[in-house]
Design a protein around this motif. Structure first.
Motif, short mmCIF file in Angstrom:
data_model
loop_
_atom_site.label_atom_id
_atom_site.label_comp_id
_atom_site.label_asym_id
_atom_site.label_seq_id
_atom_site.Cartn_x
_atom_site.Cartn_y
_atom_site.Cartn_z
N ALA A 71 -1.71 -27.04 35.93
CA ALA A 71 -2.26 -28.04 36.53
C ALA A 71 -3.30 -29.54 35.53
O ALA A 71 -3.99 -28.12 35.34
CB ALA A 71 -2.49 -28.00 37.73
N GLY A 72 -2.95 -30.51 35.37
CA GLY A 72 -3.82 -31.05 35.01
C GLY A 72 -5.23 -30.86 35.23
O GLY A 72 -6.40 -30.73 34.66
N SER A 73 -6.04 -31.11 36.63
CA SER A 73 -6.55 -30.86 37.63
C SER A 73 -7.36 -29.44 37.56
O SER A 73 -8.90 -28.91 37.16
CB SER A 73 -6.69 -30.73 38.59
OG SER A 73 -6.05 -29.19 39.43
N ASP A 74 -6.38 -28.36 36.31
CA ASP A 74 -7.37 -26.75 36.41
C ASP A 74 -7.94 -26.60 35.04
O ASP A 74 -8.95 -25.42 34.52
CB ASP A 74 -6.33 -25.94 36.67
CG ASP A 74 -5.77 -26.06 37.87
OD1 ASP A 74 -6.48 -26.57 39.00
OD2 ASP A 74 -5.07 -25.55 38.80
N TRP A 75 -7.22 -27.68 33.97
CA TRP A 75 -7.56 -27.22 32.56
C TRP A 75 -9.46 -27.70 32.40
O TRP A 75 -9.55 -26.37 31.33
CB TRP A 75 -6.88 -28.43 32.13
CG TRP A 75 -6.18 -28.26 31.35
CD1 TRP A 75 -4.73 -28.54 32.05
CD2 TRP A 75 -5.85 -27.42 29.88
NE1 TRP A 75 -3.42 -28.14 30.94
CE2 TRP A 75 -4.13 -26.84 29.74
CE3 TRP A 75 -6.08 -26.12 29.79
CZ2 TRP A 75 -3.92 -26.64 28.92
CZ3 TRP A 75 -5.45 -25.61 28.31
CH2 TRP A 75 -4.24 -25.46 27.88
N ALA A 76 -9.85 -28.31 33.51
CA ALA A 76 -11.37 -28.19 32.69
C ALA A 76 -12.11 -26.67 32.91
O ALA A 76 -12.99 -26.37 31.78
CB ALA A 76 -12.36 -29.55 33.67
N ALA A 77 -11.47 -26.55 34.25
CA ALA A 77 -12.62 -25.33 34.22
C ALA A 77 -11.58 -23.70 33.80
O ALA A 77 -12.70 -23.08 32.74
CB ALA A 77 -11.91 -24.83 35.64
N TYR A 78 -11.24 -23.33 33.40
CA TYR A 78 -10.31 -22.95 32.55
C TYR A 78 -10.41 -22.89 30.94
O TYR A 78 -10.91 -21.90 30.10
CB TYR A 78 -8.26 -23.27 32.00
CG TYR A 78 -7.60 -22.77 31.33
CD1 TYR A 78 -6.81 -21.06 31.67
CD2 TYR A 78 -7.98 -22.40 29.72
CE1 TYR A 78 -6.15 -20.30 30.78
CE2 TYR A 78 -6.89 -21.54 29.00
CZ TYR A 78 -6.42 -20.61 29.86
OH TYR A 78 -5.94 -19.95 28.64
N ALA A 79 -10.70 -24.38 30.47
CA ALA A 79 -11.75 -24.49 28.47
C ALA A 79 -13.05 -24.19 29.03
O ALA A 79 -13.56 -23.37 27.95
CB ALA A 79 -11.47 -25.80 28.89
N LEU B 155 -8.00 -27.29 22.20
CA LEU B 155 -8.83 -27.95 20.89
C LEU B 155 -9.70 -28.93 21.17
O LEU B 155 -11.00 -29.41 21.22
CB LEU B 155 -7.77 -28.10 19.93
CG LEU B 155 -7.21 -26.61 19.27
CD1 LEU B 155 -6.33 -27.25 17.95
CD2 LEU B 155 -8.18 -25.67 19.05
N GLU B 156 -9.07 -29.81 21.87
CA GLU B 156 -9.90 -30.85 22.86
C GLU B 156 -11.15 -30.94 23.48
O GLU B 156 -12.37 -31.19 23.67
CB GLU B 156 -8.98 -31.67 23.56
CG GLU B 156 -9.33 -33.26 23.83
CD GLU B 156 -8.32 -33.91 24.09
OE1 GLU B 156 -8.34 -33.83 25.90
OE2 GLU B 156 -7.09 -33.83 24.24
N LEU B 157 -10.83 -29.60 24.55
CA LEU B 157 -11.95 -29.30 25.10
C LEU B 157 -13.29 -28.04 25.20
O LEU B 157 -13.57 -27.37 26.22
CB LEU B 157 -10.99 -28.89 26.74
CG LEU B 157 -10.02 -29.88 27.84
CD1 LEU B 157 -9.59 -29.58 28.36
CD2 LEU B 157 -11.03 -31.28 28.07
N THR B 158 -12.06 -27.46 24.13
CA THR B 158 -13.26 -26.33 23.51
C THR B 158 -13.97 -26.81 21.76
O THR B 158 -13.40 -27.57 21.03
CB THR B 158 -13.20 -25.38 23.82
OG1 THR B 158 -11.58 -25.03 22.76
CG2 THR B 158 -12.60 -24.77 25.12
N ASP B 159 -14.92 -25.30 21.38
CA ASP B 159 -15.24 -26.44 19.82
C ASP B 159 -14.91 -24.60 19.30
O ASP B 159 -15.22 -24.52 18.24
CB ASP B 159 -16.27 -26.57 19.77
CG ASP B 159 -18.05 -24.98 19.88
OD1 ASP B 159 -17.00 -23.99 20.65
OD2 ASP B 159 -18.55 -25.07 20.19
#
Length: 293
Positions: free
Chosen positions: A126-134, A171-175
């Motif tokens: 889900a879109g809301s889960d991406w930040a924590a995953y990344a 790729l957008e949310l991490t380096d």
């Protein structure tokens, strides 16, 4: 400079808990050395020995990298998996010096829904889960760097980073550099040649494998999962699937890629037979050499 390795998954060796391996580590190393490979991936921790015995088992090969599996989608399970990541890094740190440092290949433990319907055929995060995953992926990458090792994240069928869109989001949310796997991207509906070119500045590791979308389509129609897809030969010998292998080699030259290239042909133990697996991997290397890799 580029060097070519192979991996235990090409012989059906995924987990030591699966039972006796179809061939020993020393037998595999011998076969890959005879075929002309420069290196090998680690496989499951313990298959190639302990940190103290790794060099003895590798012989003339060098360690290219290896899978480090974590459940990034679940905070508690991620924490429980960190000790195994540390154990994997202990082995990497003990590897004999080679042309390139081995790459910890960060992999996602997967999604049951996507494992059952691989190839972008089931919902992802889900879109809301991406930040924590990344954020957990970034933490794992930072742990590798603390040990002096540069990781790469492996997108993979059956996981939350499966499709081209999933990869771009990560790729957008991490380096974290990307381990671009041509076969997994192909069967997830992507174009490996285009991806190599467009993600060139983030590609830190390359896995070359071929795939057959017809076998994937039949597997989906039959309701079988990713594991059975591998057993049915969804990942073919190089040149027998739909991968534009000459195009991949051409773009690797264009972007000036340097580092390990790992040839893989994921299969299940016993499905093809050890002799055929050995012959396949020798033929895969010859195919790449014919293309000038």
């Amino acid at each position: 400079m580029r060097k070519i390795a192979n991996a235990p998954v090409s012989f059906g060796v995924f987990e030591l808990s699966d039972g006796p391996a179809p061939l020993s580590a020393d037998e595999m190393v011998h076969a890959l050395t005879e075929a002309g490979y420069d290196g090998i991936d680690l496989g499951p921790v313990g298959y190639l020995g302990t940190p103290a015995t790794l060099g003895e088992h590798l012989g003339d090969l060098r360690l290219a990298g290896g899978w480090a599996d974590l459940r990034y989608s679940d905070a508690e399970q991620f924490r429980k998996g960190v000790p195994l990541l540390n154990a994997t890094l202990d082995v990497f740190a003990a590897a004999p010096e080679g042309p390139f440092a081995p790459r910890p290949t960060l992999g996602c433990s997967g999604s049951p829904e996507r494992f059952a319907r691989p190839g972008g055929n089931a919902p992802g995060l889900a879109g809301s889960d991406w930040a924590a995953y990344a954020a957990r992926v970034q933490e794992a990458a930072d742990r590798c760097r603390e040990r002096g090792l540069e990781p790469a994240f492996h997108h993979h069928l059956g996981t939350y980073v499966e499709t081209t869109e999933d990869v771009e989001r990560l790729l957008e949310l991490t380096d974290v550099p990307l381990c671009l796997d041509t076969g997994h991207l192909l069967l997830a509906g992507g174009d490996p040649v285009t991806a190599l070119r467009e993600w060139a500045d983030r590609v830190g590791h390359v896995h070359i494998k071929d795939g057959d979308t017809r076998i994937l389509a039949q597997a989906l129609a039959d309701g079988v999962d990713l594991r059975e897809l591998m057993g049915r030969g969804g990942f073919t010998p190089l040149g027998e699937g739909e991968l534009d292998l000459p195009g991949v080699v051409r773009v690797l030259d264009e972007i000036g890629y340097e580092g390990w290239i790992v040839v893989e042909q994921d299969t299940l133990p016993g499905r093809r037979g050890v002799a055929r697996n050995i012959a396949d991997q020798a033929a895969n290397l010859r195919k790449l050499k014919e293309l000038g890799l």
